[in-house]
Design a protein around this motif. Sequence first.
Motif, PDB file in Angstrom:
ATOM      1  N   GLU A 760     -46.428  -3.452  44.142  1.00 50.13           N
ATOM      2  CA  GLU A 760     -46.671  -2.849  42.825  1.00 50.13           C
ATOM      3  C   GLU A 760     -45.631  -1.767  42.558  1.00 50.13           C
ATOM      4  O   GLU A 760     -45.063  -1.693  41.445  1.00 50.13           O
ATOM      5  CB  GLU A 760     -48.089  -2.263  42.782  1.00 50.13           C
ATOM      6  CG  GLU A 760     -48.461  -1.588  41.469  1.00 50.13           C
ATOM      7  CD  GLU A 760     -49.831  -0.943  41.557  1.00 50.13           C
ATOM      8  OE1 GLU A 760     -50.798  -1.574  41.127  1.00 50.13           O
ATOM      9  OE2 GLU A 760     -49.908   0.191  42.084  1.00 50.13           O
ATOM     10  N   ASN A 764     -42.720  -1.655  39.539  1.00 43.73           N
ATOM     11  CA  ASN A 764     -42.629  -0.537  38.602  1.00 43.73           C
ATOM     12  C   ASN A 764     -41.247   0.101  38.661  1.00 43.73           C
ATOM     13  O   ASN A 764     -40.740   0.585  37.641  1.00 43.73           O
ATOM     14  CB  ASN A 764     -43.729   0.488  38.898  1.00 43.73           C
ATOM     15  CG  ASN A 764     -45.097  -0.020  38.431  1.00 43.73           C
ATOM     16  OD1 ASN A 764     -45.183  -0.658  37.385  1.00 43.73           O
ATOM     17  ND2 ASN A 764     -46.132   0.251  39.209  1.00 43.73           N
ATOM     18  N   ARG A 779     -45.730   0.283  33.037  1.00 41.43           N
ATOM     19  CA  ARG A 779     -46.117   0.230  34.446  1.00 41.43           C
ATOM     20  C   ARG A 779     -47.103  -0.931  34.642  1.00 41.43           C
ATOM     21  O   ARG A 779     -47.945  -1.197  33.784  1.00 41.43           O
ATOM     22  CB  ARG A 779     -46.768   1.547  34.901  1.00 41.43           C
ATOM     23  CG  ARG A 779     -45.797   2.718  34.948  1.00 41.43           C
ATOM     24  CD  ARG A 779     -46.474   3.948  35.552  1.00 41.43           C
ATOM     25  NE  ARG A 779     -46.890   3.714  36.925  1.00 41.43           N
ATOM     26  CZ  ARG A 779     -46.086   3.830  37.979  1.00 41.43           C
ATOM     27  NH1 ARG A 779     -44.812   4.147  37.803  1.00 41.43           N
ATOM     28  NH2 ARG A 779     -46.527   3.608  39.195  1.00 41.43           N
ATOM     29  N   ASP A 781     -50.134  -2.505  36.836  1.00 38.87           N
ATOM     30  CA  ASP A 781     -51.239  -2.166  37.740  1.00 38.87           C
ATOM     31  C   ASP A 781     -51.790  -3.472  38.335  1.00 38.87           C
ATOM     32  O   ASP A 781     -52.292  -4.334  37.592  1.00 38.87           O
ATOM     33  CB  ASP A 781     -52.354  -1.433  36.986  1.00 38.87           C
ATOM     34  CG  ASP A 781     -51.898  -0.072  36.480  1.00 38.87           C
ATOM     35  OD1 ASP A 781     -51.148   0.585  37.216  1.00 38.87           O
ATOM     36  OD2 ASP A 781     -52.261   0.309  35.348  1.00 38.87           O
ATOM     37  N   HIS A 783     -54.624  -5.102  40.332  1.00 39.56           N
ATOM     38  CA  HIS A 783     -56.014  -4.770  40.648  1.00 39.56           C
ATOM     39  C   HIS A 783     -56.504  -5.606  41.816  1.00 39.56           C
ATOM     40  O   HIS A 783     -56.365  -6.837  41.818  1.00 39.56           O
ATOM     41  CB  HIS A 783     -56.908  -5.030  39.432  1.00 39.56           C
ATOM     42  CG  HIS A 783     -56.508  -4.250  38.216  1.00 39.56           C
ATOM     43  ND1 HIS A 783     -56.659  -2.893  38.117  1.00 39.56           N
ATOM     44  CD2 HIS A 783     -55.923  -4.653  37.055  1.00 39.56           C
ATOM     45  CE1 HIS A 783     -56.197  -2.477  36.941  1.00 39.56           C
ATOM     46  NE2 HIS A 783     -55.739  -3.543  36.284  1.00 39.56           N
ATOM     47  N   SER A 841     -52.814  -5.553  34.843  1.00 38.27           N
ATOM     48  CA  SER A 841     -52.881  -4.846  33.551  1.00 38.27           C
ATOM     49  C   SER A 841     -51.622  -3.982  33.413  1.00 38.27           C
ATOM     50  O   SER A 841     -50.900  -3.740  34.386  1.00 38.27           O
ATOM     51  CB  SER A 841     -54.151  -3.983  33.468  1.00 38.27           C
ATOM     52  OG  SER A 841     -54.104  -2.932  34.421  1.00 38.27           O
ATOM     53  N   TYR A 842     -51.386  -3.541  32.190  1.00 39.56           N
ATOM     54  CA  TYR A 842     -50.193  -2.749  31.898  1.00 39.56           C
ATOM     55  C   TYR A 842     -50.596  -1.382  31.357  1.00 39.56           C
ATOM     56  O   TYR A 842     -51.527  -1.259  30.544  1.00 39.56           O
ATOM     57  CB  TYR A 842     -49.303  -3.468  30.866  1.00 39.56           C
ATOM     58  CG  TYR A 842     -48.886  -4.849  31.275  1.00 39.56           C
ATOM     59  CD1 TYR A 842     -48.135  -5.050  32.435  1.00 39.56           C
ATOM     60  CD2 TYR A 842     -49.226  -5.964  30.517  1.00 39.56           C
ATOM     61  CE1 TYR A 842     -47.744  -6.321  32.813  1.00 39.56           C
ATOM     62  CE2 TYR A 842     -48.849  -7.233  30.886  1.00 39.56           C
ATOM     63  CZ  TYR A 842     -48.112  -7.408  32.046  1.00 39.56           C
ATOM     64  OH  TYR A 842     -47.734  -8.667  32.424  1.00 39.56           O
ATOM     65  N   SER A 843     -49.884  -0.339  31.843  1.00 38.15           N
ATOM     66  CA  SER A 843     -49.992   1.016  31.275  1.00 38.15           C
ATOM     67  C   SER A 843     -48.678   1.295  30.553  1.00 38.15           C
ATOM     68  O   SER A 843     -47.594   1.041  31.118  1.00 38.15           O
ATOM     69  CB  SER A 843     -50.236   2.053  32.373  1.00 38.15           C
ATOM     70  OG  SER A 843     -51.454   1.754  33.059  1.00 38.15           O
ATOM     71  N   LYS A 854     -53.567   3.014  28.699  1.00 36.46           N
ATOM     72  CA  LYS A 854     -53.991   1.776  29.346  1.00 36.46           C
ATOM     73  C   LYS A 854     -54.640   0.786  28.389  1.00 36.46           C
ATOM     74  O   LYS A 854     -55.088  -0.277  28.805  1.00 36.46           O
ATOM     75  CB  LYS A 854     -54.969   2.079  30.487  1.00 36.46           C
ATOM     76  CG  LYS A 854     -54.328   2.825  31.644  1.00 36.46           C
ATOM     77  CD  LYS A 854     -55.267   2.902  32.832  1.00 36.46           C
ATOM     78  CE  LYS A 854     -54.580   3.598  34.010  1.00 36.46           C
ATOM     79  NZ  LYS A 854     -55.427   3.633  35.209  1.00 36.46           N
TER      80      LYS A 854
END
Length: 984
Positions: A760, A764, A779, A781, A783, A841-843, A854
């Motif tokens: 991860e 990033n 970024r 994420d 999970h 998921s994306y931030s 988020k």
Amino acid sequence: MSTEVSTATGRSPGFPFGIRRLVLVDSAGFCYVEIPVDSHALILGPGNLGKSSLLNSLRLFLLPENNFKNSRKKFAFRNASAGSFYTNDESYQHYFPSHHSFLIMEVENLAGVHCQILYREHSSQLSYGRAFVPVSYDQLRPLFWDVEDAEGIGRAQPELSFSRVSEAIKKLSKDTLFTSDPARLKSLLYSSELMSADRVRFSVLPLGESDERRVQSLRTLILLLFEMKADDQAMANAVASIIEADKKFADDAFDFNIDQFLDRHDDLKGQQAQLNQIEKERGRFDRLNADYQKYRQLLGSQQEFAAFRDGLVEALTDIGQRRSRSIAELNEHKDTLKFVKEEVSKLERDKHGLQVQIKTAENKLKLAEQNRNDGELLVSRYGDMPRDEIEALLSEELKEKQSHLNALRSNAQAEIRAQELLKQIESGEHKLKALRERESKQQWQLKSQLEAEVIAPLQAVDQRLVMASPGRPLDEHAKAVIAAFSGLFESGEGRFDWFDVEFPAQALKPENFAAMRSHIESDLRALHRERDELTGNAGQKQDRPQQITRTEKEVRSIEKDLETLERYPAASTIIKDETCAIAENREKLTSADEKIQREHEKLGALESKVGKAQEVANRCREREEELVHVRKSVSTVEQRIQYLQSARAQDAMPVEEVCAARFDDIQRQLDDLDKLRISILTHLRYFIYEGVLDDSEGELQKDSPSSTVIRDTFKALSDLFDALGERWQVLEEEIAIHNETVASYRRALKTNHDHIARFEAQLNRELAGVQINDLVEIRVDIHTDPKFRNLVEESAAIDPYNRKLQSDAFYERLKVFVAEFFGDEGGSNRLTMDKVITGISYSTRKQHTSHLDKKGQSTSTTALINLELVYRLLKRVLYPDVRLSFPMVLDELASIDISQMPSLLARLREQGFNLFSAATHSASSEVIYLVGKHLEVGQMHTSRPYSPQRTLVFWGGAEGFTDQAGLGDWVDHNQNTLLDASNE
């Protein structure tokens, strides 16, 4: 081979690998469709036309498969309207509906241009084959489509077949290759040996490493390229696959079989419980051992009983055999005596029969001699005439006499007979005249005019042929004709062959014309006399009754002569046979008298033997009755002590020692043995009930187990207690090994948890500086399942470095994890990376903001982010410095914000992707303009299709917007001739 790449387009230099063109023939609802895929393009057409199927067919080329079995997993052809996946057969019949169906992909790489051809295979169901040919499609087009027709649309090639295509492409290039082997396809499609033109000739997506994990990761990414709207779970699976492929060693793969781990713990725990149970029962085993030692000392009584029982059986068998032999001997003597008496009686009957036979044969001999004498006398009256002619003559005479007799008895018959006689007289006079004429011409008979060798074959067929007379001398021509006919016969030894018929040679018998004339004259006189009798014109007239009586006597005389003639041939044979029979029977009669005398002498000796044999049989019967009484006593003991039924002895007791006193002594020992046996069985069955011993066959649960079963069971129990210390030691070592496995699993959990975090962080770092629309920071994420994280934390708290099992609490927590994590999935509970990673998921952060947000982005923004992620994931599995030109399928372009189209298209081009999307005619002109090219695939229909169900045709390149200066770059250079002015 040069690897220089121009950077005039603004794209980064590297090793070029690109897909240029896609062609479908009688497939996916189209008759023929040919589209370029080396730049952005929009496919326009009515709904439900097959536009999406056209784009999705690329999956068949890019994946190393050879059939549509399990097609959902392999190709994931989705039925968007039904919200499900197409079945294997639906997918296969869609792309390969007929033997005219072909799919062609044109590819360009470092080695040049090649085409990949997919075709329907008939060797097995749902299968397709693949051919690779290193030429451009322009050279192949005439095989699949005839562009020269009056309509300008083209038409089907009537002789299209795989055999024709195969033959043609082999002629085009000696490097043409056919293969359906998945392993071979992987090496061809994903080869990265860029320094070898031969090895990279048919490569489409060169992998950095060719191991199976990389191939599996590439498969996941290829499917993502066709499903850019895929949910985060699809992206998570892709990330999980890449993480596994990214590990340095294959042994680092994360595959934790929890079921196997728990089963091993349960097995060790069960062994520990069993050893504790055995240790607890040592006192009972000691008591059992004491009883068993006494039992062993008395076991000899069983063998002695068995020996007595076997000896009794042998004694009974022996006396039974002796009695049987004595009875058999007695019966044999009686039977012999009876046989001798019957033999004497039979000999007397045979003697009488021989006497009768001799008398009968003498009578037959006498009758046969009489028949021979009568026959000889009858035949002598006819001279040398053969018997069959004599018989015929007598039969004819008999018939005439019977007719005359009938005429005498009836006036009507007399008149008829008189007319017949008149005709016969006329016929006889005619014969007499012909005979006299033949006699006058006998000097010209053929036998006198022809050579002997000519006459002989004709004479063999019928003597009348050579007795014939033409009444004149033969001319030379007639002689030659007859000689030629005679020459057709082949002469043999005593015969002449007329082709396949054989005629024996015959001596020529001269004709006696005087005798024949006298015979005919005699017959005429007889006929005249008979007619005179019937008409009443006789010189000395007799009355009718006397004539009838005389004629009847003549008929009987003729009939008797016929009977005599019939018996005459057999008379000599009968005389010979009966003479021999009389002599033979007289010899037998003499022999029978001698045998009768000998048999009478045997009778006296046999009567003496019968008396002695009767005495022996009586003594044997008395001994047998005595032994049967003893056997009843033995049977009673066996019923009371049932295990004795299975007792066995090495040798049977001698017959002479079998007695009642010996049996009483054996019975006292058996009573003591039975008490000890009951006690031992009670102990052994207790150990079985408690699970210490195993009796899977159920032998010990029977009413009366054998001594062998008791011995073997006690030995097994004794060995169990003797080996208890050693088993404790082995168990402790196995527990230590299992605990080492616990430690390795704990390390694997921690290592993979950290690996996910590092991956991860790497993603990033790569996304740092990437800007999409108004987003200045993105970024990722990854999970993971919270239950997995809890398992990692709990496993860190255990101490696996001891020789004791881990606490039940740890395994109970692990079972709870299995129940919650896997639920009711069924099958093996294997903890793998794709189950640990639950989503992506994306931030994001926009300009002029300081914190990451988020919340979800728009569909178009999410697609752009997905594109960035897929691009970077793809770089991890592909060979470094590869520059792609690869179609990116976005099935519904309308979901993208129009304002983001320019940046999306620019981003795709920069990363080596060519946007391809399907849309209906309702798509906005602005979208069409921005994409630049569009292909109208639903406008043309051919009147000469491969199948009436598929008539749609598209070829000739795309339409679009451009200025004159950019025309040269925009047009498909392989189809420049299509822009030439046509002569109309």
